[in-house]
Scaffold this motif. Structure first.
Motif, short mmCIF file in Angstrom:
data_model
loop_
_atom_site.label_atom_id
_atom_site.label_comp_id
_atom_site.label_asym_id
_atom_site.label_seq_id
_atom_site.Cartn_x
_atom_site.Cartn_y
_atom_site.Cartn_z
N PRO A 177 21.30 34.43 68.30
CA PRO A 177 22.41 35.36 68.54
C PRO A 177 23.16 35.75 67.27
N LYS A 178 23.34 34.79 66.34
CA LYS A 178 24.08 35.10 65.13
C LYS A 178 23.33 36.13 64.28
N GLU A 209 24.01 39.47 65.88
CA GLU A 209 25.38 39.91 65.58
C GLU A 209 25.46 40.49 64.17
N THR A 210 24.82 39.80 63.22
CA THR A 210 24.84 40.27 61.84
C THR A 210 24.18 41.64 61.72
N ARG A 263 23.63 43.85 64.11
CA ARG A 263 24.35 44.86 64.88
C ARG A 263 25.57 45.36 64.11
N PHE A 264 26.29 44.44 63.48
CA PHE A 264 27.51 44.81 62.76
C PHE A 264 27.20 45.81 61.65
N MET A 318 18.58 44.73 72.72
CA MET A 318 19.79 44.79 71.91
C MET A 318 19.92 46.12 71.17
#
Length: 322
Positions: free
Chosen positions: A259-260, A263-264, A266-267, A297
């Motif tokens: 997940p991390k 997140e990275t 996607r940001f 995602m």
């Protein structure tokens, strides 16, 4: 001088029994290695050859060497102790009693912290590519030398510690050393890709405590409107994609999508408007599963199919390069 016939007798003593006499708990011909910070038995005691070998730190030898190295004794004292322990006649006039060191049962240590400063020095010091690394990168994988230089890849031909703790884990050798950076080019960790043919050694290694991240994250800061960003499975495919002139990042493996990482990605991807995501999934179940997870995602990611019989983009790149 100790007679050769006596030395031979001491070397013929069962290696497993010698280890037990030193205080090591032997199970299935293995015990904790006294030569590195071992918490899972890695010292193999070979009954056929009557020698020991650690596949983690590389320590090896016979019965006398095991006693010498584990206790810090000289050759004469090691032979004297073995002879007395196993009732082998040995003419000796020393009155000094030899006692093996107490073996302290080691507990599993807390997760180590990665040492970026140490790893940065290791990468810089080992910046020259070994023959094995050059063969792997340039002859076998057809990777661009400019890509290798830009990413700061290096290599080792002898094992080296993963941290400043010499008694901790070591990188196996020969290996390619692959640095992982965050988007601001701060070193996060180093991955070793083993280049040898020993099948009992892991192909990939990370230092303990590594927060496994996306490879080549700094590229996202170079993205402009209309750019393509390619996501690959594994560093080797990413190197091939970069050699093809594409902007690319890599998930270390299909099983390491966390997940991390998402997140990275996607940001920074969301911050860059009007770029397109692309991927050549590996031609296997794991590759299809990774693409499916990424598609959930990033719904607009574009699927590209590899030719039939080609397992991954790295192999496809070699075909394209002839």
């Amino acid at each position: 001088m100790i007679p050769k016939i006596l030395v031979n007798k001491l070397q013929d003593l069962p290696i497993g029994q010698v280890a037990e006499s030193l205080g090591y708990a032997v199970s299935n011909n293995k015990c904790l290695c006294p030569f590195h910070d071992d918490t899972r038995p890695s010292l193999t005691l070979n009954r056929k050859t009557n020698r020991y070998h650690c596949f983690v730190c590389g320590a090896q030898g016979n019965t006398i060497r095991l006693v010498m190295k584990s206790q810090g004794w000289n050759f004469h004292d090691a032979c004297r102790w073995l002879a007395k322990q196993f009732n082998v006649p040995f003419e000796d006039f020393s009155s000094v009693e030899l006692k093996p060191r107490e073996v302290v049962k080691k507990q599993k240590p807390e997760v180590n912290q990665v040492e970026p400063f140490y790893l940065r020095g290791l990468i810089m010091h080992r910046h020259q590519l070994t023959n094995a690394a050059r063969k792997f990168l340039f002859d076998e994988r057809k990777i661009s030398p400019q890509v290798v230089e830009a990413l700061g890849l290096s290599s080792i031909d002898n094992p080296v510690p993963m941290s400043s703790n010499m008694f901790g884990s070591w990188f196996n050798a020969p290996s390619l050393l692959i640095p992982y950076y965050d988007v601001d080019n701060n070193l996060l960790t180093v991955q070793a890709r083993h280049l040898g043919d020993k099948k009992d050694l892991p192909r990939f290694q990370f230092p303990k405590g590594s927060n496994c991240q996306v490879f080549n994250l700094p590229v996202v800061k170079t993205l402009k409107e209309g750019d393509e960003l390619w996501i690959t499975e594994g560093v080797s495919d990413c190197l091939a994609m970069l050699s093809a002139g594409k902007k690319a990042i890599a998930i270390p493996s299909a099983t390491l999508l966390k997940p991390k990482m998402v997140e990275t990605m996607r940001f920074f991807i969301d911050k860059t408007s009007k770029i397109s995501l692309h991927m050549y999934p590996d031609n296997d179940k794991a590759g299809a599963s990774l693409f499916f997870d990424l598609q959930k995602m990033f719904p607009k990611i574009v699927h590209h199919s590899l030719p039939q019989g080609v397992k991954d983009f790295g192999e496809y790149w070699k075909l394209l390069k002839g």
